[in-house]
Structures are given as C-alpha cells and as structure tokens.
Scaffold this motif. Structure first.
Motif, mmCIF file in Angstrom:
data_model
loop_
_atom_site.group_PDB
_atom_site.id
_atom_site.type_symbol
_atom_site.label_atom_id
_atom_site.label_comp_id
_atom_site.label_asym_id
_atom_site.label_seq_id
_atom_site.Cartn_x
_atom_site.Cartn_y
_atom_site.Cartn_z
ATOM 1 N N ARG A 103 11.492 4.679 -13.466
ATOM 2 C CA ARG A 103 12.824 5.125 -14.142
ATOM 3 C C ARG A 103 13.071 3.692 -14.845
ATOM 4 O O ARG A 103 13.575 2.627 -14.344
ATOM 5 N N PRO A 104 12.461 3.975 -16.080
ATOM 6 C CA PRO A 104 12.622 2.513 -17.042
ATOM 7 C C PRO A 104 14.169 2.059 -17.309
ATOM 8 O O PRO A 104 14.025 0.768 -17.402
ATOM 9 N N HIS A 105 15.049 2.912 -17.300
ATOM 10 C CA HIS A 105 16.373 2.629 -17.825
ATOM 11 C C HIS A 105 16.934 2.178 -16.611
ATOM 12 O O HIS A 105 17.833 1.001 -16.718
ATOM 13 N N GLU A 106 16.486 2.141 -15.339
ATOM 14 C CA GLU A 106 17.166 1.799 -14.086
ATOM 15 C C GLU A 106 16.179 0.510 -13.753
ATOM 16 O O GLU A 106 16.713 -0.210 -12.691
ATOM 17 N N LYS A 107 15.130 0.249 -14.393
ATOM 18 C CA LYS A 107 14.188 -0.833 -14.059
ATOM 19 C C LYS A 107 13.655 -0.785 -12.275
ATOM 20 O O LYS A 107 13.842 -1.631 -11.648
ATOM 21 N N LYS A 108 13.440 0.499 -12.184
ATOM 22 C CA LYS A 108 13.036 0.996 -10.716
ATOM 23 C C LYS A 108 11.729 1.604 -10.705
ATOM 24 O O LYS A 108 11.551 2.481 -11.836
ATOM 25 N N VAL A 109 11.144 1.449 -9.758
ATOM 26 C CA VAL A 109 9.894 2.202 -9.297
ATOM 27 C C VAL A 109 10.099 3.069 -8.244
ATOM 28 O O VAL A 109 10.464 2.302 -7.009
ATOM 29 N N ILE A 110 10.118 4.227 -7.957
ATOM 30 C CA ILE A 110 10.191 5.132 -6.761
ATOM 31 C C ILE A 110 8.724 5.308 -6.308
ATOM 32 O O ILE A 110 7.750 5.709 -6.679
ATOM 33 N N LEU A 111 8.437 4.813 -4.909
ATOM 34 C CA LEU A 111 7.427 5.092 -4.217
ATOM 35 C C LEU A 111 7.588 6.156 -3.207
ATOM 36 O O LEU A 111 8.638 6.699 -3.008
ATOM 37 N N GLU A 112 6.494 6.687 -2.658
ATOM 38 C CA GLU A 112 6.438 7.973 -1.844
ATOM 39 C C GLU A 112 7.336 7.346 -0.378
ATOM 40 O O GLU A 112 7.888 8.138 0.217
ATOM 41 N N ASP A 113 7.583 5.966 -0.285
ATOM 42 C CA ASP A 113 8.057 5.806 1.024
ATOM 43 C C ASP A 113 9.156 4.379 0.760
ATOM 44 O O ASP A 113 9.389 3.558 1.844
ATOM 45 N N GLY A 114 9.772 4.438 -0.656
ATOM 46 C CA GLY A 114 10.771 3.424 -0.741
ATOM 47 C C GLY A 114 10.889 3.362 -2.380
ATOM 48 O O GLY A 114 10.539 4.066 -3.195
ATOM 49 N N THR A 115 11.730 2.283 -2.575
ATOM 50 C CA THR A 115 12.131 1.974 -3.895
ATOM 51 C C THR A 115 11.880 0.446 -4.410
ATOM 52 O O THR A 115 12.263 -0.521 -3.521
ATOM 53 N N LEU A 116 11.177 0.060 -5.392
ATOM 54 C CA LEU A 116 11.261 -1.146 -6.067
ATOM 55 C C LEU A 116 11.879 -1.399 -7.199
ATOM 56 O O LEU A 116 11.841 -0.841 -8.282
ATOM 57 N N SER A 117 12.750 -2.607 -7.442
ATOM 58 C CA SER A 117 13.324 -3.027 -8.619
ATOM 59 C C SER A 117 12.502 -4.081 -9.366
ATOM 60 O O SER A 117 11.841 -4.781 -8.743
ATOM 61 N N LEU B 286 7.750 -4.616 -15.640
ATOM 62 C CA LEU B 286 6.638 -3.648 -14.853
ATOM 63 C C LEU B 286 5.645 -3.737 -15.675
ATOM 64 O O LEU B 286 5.304 -3.951 -17.032
ATOM 65 N N VAL B 287 4.442 -3.661 -14.850
ATOM 66 C CA VAL B 287 3.004 -3.430 -15.444
ATOM 67 C C VAL B 287 2.543 -2.073 -15.022
ATOM 68 O O VAL B 287 2.341 -1.807 -13.785
ATOM 69 N N VAL B 288 2.231 -1.234 -15.908
ATOM 70 C CA VAL B 288 1.720 0.121 -15.653
ATOM 71 C C VAL B 288 0.214 0.211 -15.897
ATOM 72 O O VAL B 288 -0.116 -0.010 -16.983
ATOM 73 N N ASN C 54 -1.814 8.659 -17.228
ATOM 74 C CA ASN C 54 -1.191 9.394 -15.943
ATOM 75 C C ASN C 54 0.198 9.915 -16.239
ATOM 76 O O ASN C 54 1.024 9.497 -17.311
ATOM 77 N N HIS C 55 0.137 11.126 -15.562
ATOM 78 C CA HIS C 55 1.501 12.106 -15.780
ATOM 79 C C HIS C 55 2.812 11.471 -15.644
ATOM 80 O O HIS C 55 3.838 11.922 -16.263
ATOM 81 N N MET C 56 2.956 10.387 -14.877
ATOM 82 C CA MET C 56 4.170 9.769 -14.715
ATOM 83 C C MET C 56 4.924 9.155 -16.023
ATOM 84 O O MET C 56 6.111 8.943 -15.969
ATOM 85 N N LEU C 57 3.794 8.795 -16.819
ATOM 86 C CA LEU C 57 4.528 8.189 -18.278
ATOM 87 C C LEU C 57 5.217 9.299 -19.074
ATOM 88 O O LEU C 57 6.180 9.146 -19.272
ATOM 89 N N ASP C 58 4.720 10.479 -19.045
ATOM 90 C CA ASP C 58 5.434 11.589 -19.708
ATOM 91 C C ASP C 58 6.587 11.850 -18.874
ATOM 92 O O ASP C 58 7.655 12.281 -19.481
ATOM 93 N N LYS D 34 0.899 -1.307 -0.138
ATOM 94 C CA LYS D 34 -0.048 0.009 -0.171
ATOM 95 C C LYS D 34 0.984 1.074 0.157
ATOM 96 O O LYS D 34 1.543 1.670 0.960
ATOM 97 N N SER D 35 0.957 1.680 -1.314
ATOM 98 C CA SER D 35 1.719 3.048 -1.228
ATOM 99 C C SER D 35 1.427 3.786 -2.762
ATOM 100 O O SER D 35 0.778 3.101 -3.422
ATOM 101 N N THR D 36 2.042 4.869 -2.716
ATOM 102 C CA THR D 36 1.872 5.695 -3.913
ATOM 103 C C THR D 36 2.979 5.812 -4.859
ATOM 104 O O THR D 36 4.222 6.024 -4.377
ATOM 105 N N ALA D 37 3.048 5.259 -6.026
ATOM 106 C CA ALA D 37 4.143 5.464 -6.965
ATOM 107 C C ALA D 37 4.133 6.908 -7.445
ATOM 108 O O ALA D 37 3.375 7.682 -7.638
ATOM 109 N N VAL D 38 5.516 7.606 -7.206
ATOM 110 C CA VAL D 38 5.922 8.946 -7.462
ATOM 111 C C VAL D 38 6.558 9.015 -8.957
ATOM 112 O O VAL D 38 6.744 9.944 -9.623
ATOM 113 N N GLN D 39 7.347 7.835 -9.358
ATOM 114 C CA GLN D 39 8.022 8.102 -10.498
ATOM 115 C C GLN D 39 8.519 6.650 -11.110
ATOM 116 O O GLN D 39 8.764 5.756 -10.159
#
Length: 396
Positions: free
Chosen positions: A86-100, A104-106, A263-267, A79-84
């Motif tokens: 990073r496709p080149h790093e294969k990472k997703v930045i959450l408001e409280d952490g990072t997932l590699s 990825l399914v958007v 969603n604006h995060m794609l842009d 339970k968290s909000t994705a904020v960014q």
C-alpha cells in the motif's frame, strides 16, 4: 528527538539480500531500522537451480540460511509472505501482520511468463525455487520407474523443455548428463529417451555470441538434445505440447523456462508496469514514489541503446549495491548516485565440464568456460558471505 527511519526490504533474492548486507556494513547502529521480509528462512542461488532440478546437484548447495548472512543487531529478519503493498499508506501487508516503512525496497522476484499459451500454467513445471526443483527431480525419476511398469508408454521417457534461454540450455545440459545414470539405474535403453528443447526465437540463447551458441548447440546435440528453434509452443496439455506446424509431442514431462514477468503485487498496488515490471528511474526508484526502490526481476533498467537489460543475477546484485548506497544517502541527506550496469561477462553451462562464455572481448568454451562458471559462483558467495560461505558450500 527525531524518529529513526524505517527501511523494509521485501524479498531475499539477489537484489534484496545484497541490499540488506550492504546496509548492515555501512549503517551505524540506531541510524535506521532495517527489516528484511522473506517467505523462507533461506536465500537460494537461482543460477544453480538447474542442477538439482536435473538431479546432478544437491538442492542444499543452492540455498543459504539468511541468519548466517545478516547481523541481527542491524537487520531484523521476518519470515513471512507479503500479500499487498500500500504505497500511499507506506505499509506492507503480510500474511500475519503489517509493516510500516519510510523507505521500501521491492525485491520480490518474478513469476513465470506464459505469454498466454493455453495450458502452460496448469501443466508445465518451472525452475523457480528449491521446492520446485525437488519436485522436478523426483518427477523425472518417477517417469523412469513408471516406464518399467508400462513399457509401451514412451511418453514417460520424453522430456520437453520450453525456452532456450540460459535456464533452458543449462537445464537440458544437466538433464542430458543425468539420463545415462537413470537408464543404468532403471535398466532402460538410452535410445528410448528423448529430450526436446523448443524455442520460439530464431536462435538459442538470444543475444549471445552466435559462434558460441553454435558450439553449445553442437555439444548438447551430441549429448542427445533435440532442438526445435524458431518453433513456438501453441498449447500445453496433460499429454504433451502442440507446437507450430500442428505437430504434437507426446510427453509426460514439460518444463517451462521461457520467460518471467514481475511480481503481481506491483500491478495490484497500482504501479505503472510492463509485464509486471517497473521501469525505474536512474536511482532505482519508482517514478511514482521516490521512497520506493525496486530491484531484480521486478525492475526494468534500460541499456544505452534504449532496450531493457535482461533480468539476470548479475544486474540484480549490482542493483542491490547501488540501492543500499542510495538508501544511506537518502537517510543522511547526501546526493543519490545513478545506477550504471557493468557487464562483467556471461557464462552458460552445458553440463559436466562444458560451458560457453564471454568476458569483455574474449570468448571461452569447453572446460575453461566451465571453470569460469565456477569462479562466477564463488565470487557471488564471497560477496554475500565471505570465505566461510565459499568453503561451507564446497565450491573449491
């Protein structure tokens, strides 16, 4: 020993939740590490939100606890909000952490599309979430209460709904049903209440069967809805809306249902988009990143005529099924399958006991179509949660 592939699913809307449910059914234990990220701990049924927004339905009926849908031994829920992204790093930045991730399914859902109309973003409400429809319902009730204290303020009883697509039409149908109850509750003359449905396109429900559209508009007009079709909203202010022809409709309530964008995060992440949505390949992947699948409102799928399919719950659900299949195929080294949309029909409700629909070559209207609408809802509940969920949500 090779590492277990990591799948991250962003968003538990129709596409995201169906992807997760299908994966947990097909994947073997320890075949993949699947994580579902969503900002709420519930999945909500977007196609039902018009009812609680008008006050004719319970918001609780439109949401389902995610932990009742997933197998926690196969799918981790965060339970968290994705904020960014990073496709080149294969990472997703959450408001409280990072997932590699490896895959990825958007499925983050869309955002209101205002088409640059001044004031819409600031002054109009949107039917987009459980919290937003609670706010709209309470706002509507408050207008009746305020009118009793300021009976000269007819704008408190004037409701403008921008957009006559499915959401707009279904909402005005429910609102028209709710008005007599509110008038009785607050001792208000029903003739003072005005409901406007404003649409820039030359017809309501663009692309829908014209004969059924005509029927639907007559049903709603008989309930008191005032249509302004082929009329654009030029500006929205705290006092109301300015429409084409420089007519100003003074209203304390404006609800915008006129479109969505991705969603604006794609842009922000550098994806190639159109109105914030990515034109996916035949397998639902980003053309730029073959390990990223995009479903629901964030994706664009073209029909055989070369035009985008409208972003509906039906297409998102089917995308979720195909996406899960292709993720499993990718992990196992099997061929991916192409996504083909199967139109199982469309139904639009017009309020209590009334609807219009098309299934195959058959047209439905009135009570029969409203039953069909309920069956569509039941079918989706069965897909994600089986008979127990159908019974729990009281759809029978």
């Amino acid at each position: 020993m090779s590492r277990i592939p990591r799948i991250v699913i962003l968003g538990a809307g129709y596409g995201g939740i169906v992807t997760a449910i299908r994966l947990q059914k097909v994947l073997n234990y320890n075949e993949a590490d699947v994580t579902l990220v969503n900002k709420h701990d519930y999945h909500y049924i977007t196609t039902d939100l018009h009812m609680p927004a008008a006050g004719t339905g319970d918001p609780e009926k439109a949401r389902v606890n995610i932990l009742k849908l997933i197998d926690e031994f196969k799918v981790d829920f965060v339970k968290s909000t994705a904020v960014q992204i990073r496709p080149h790093e294969k990472k997703v930045i959450l408001e409280d952490g990072t997932l590699s991730y490896d895959y990825l399914v958007v499925g983050l859902g869309g955002e209101p599309e205002t088409f640059g109309i001044p004031g819409l973003k600031e002054h109009a409400m949107n039917i987009r979430s459980i919290n937003s429809v609670r706010f709209i319902r309470e706002h509507i009730e408050y207008q009746f209460a305020k009118f009793k204290r300021e009976p000269d303020r007819k704008d408190y009883l004037t409701f403008v709904v921008g957009g006559a697509g499915f959401t707009g039409i279904e909402f005005v149908g429910e609102l028209a049903d709710r008005v007599p109850e509110l008038c009785k509750e607050f001792d208000v003359d029903p003739s003072l209440v005005k409901i406007y449905n404003i649409e820039a396109a030359p017809t309501a429900l663009p692309g829908f069967d014209p004969e059924l559209v005509e029927y639907g508009m007559k049903v709603l007009a008989d309930k008191g809805v005032i249509f302004k079709i082929g009329t654009a909203i030029k500006e929205c202010t705290p006092e109301g809306v300015l429409i084409a022809g420089d007519e100003f409709i003074k209203a304390a309530t404006v609800v915008w249902t006129g479109g969505i964008r991705g969603n604006h995060m794609l842009d922000d992440a550098g994806f190639e988009t159109m109105r914030g949505r990515v034109k996916v390949d035949a397998h639902l992947r980003s053309p730029q990143f073959e390990n990223i699948f995009i479903v629901g409102d964030c994706s664009i799928v073209m029909n055989p005529e070369g035009k985008p399919y409208p972003p509906t719950a039906q297409i998102a659900t089917q995308q979720g099924e195909c996406c899960a299949h292709n993720l499993v195929a990718a992990i196992r080294g099997n061929p991916l399958k192409e996504f083909t949309f199967v139109n199982r029909g469309v139904v639009a409700s017009l309020g209590r006991g009334e609807a219009i629909g098309v299934v195959g070559n058959r047209k439905f209207r009135g009570w029969i179509a409203s039953v069909l609408k309920k069956l569509v809802d039941i079918r989706y509940l069965y897909i994600i949660g089986g008979i127990p969920l159908v019974l729990r949500k009281g759809r029978f």
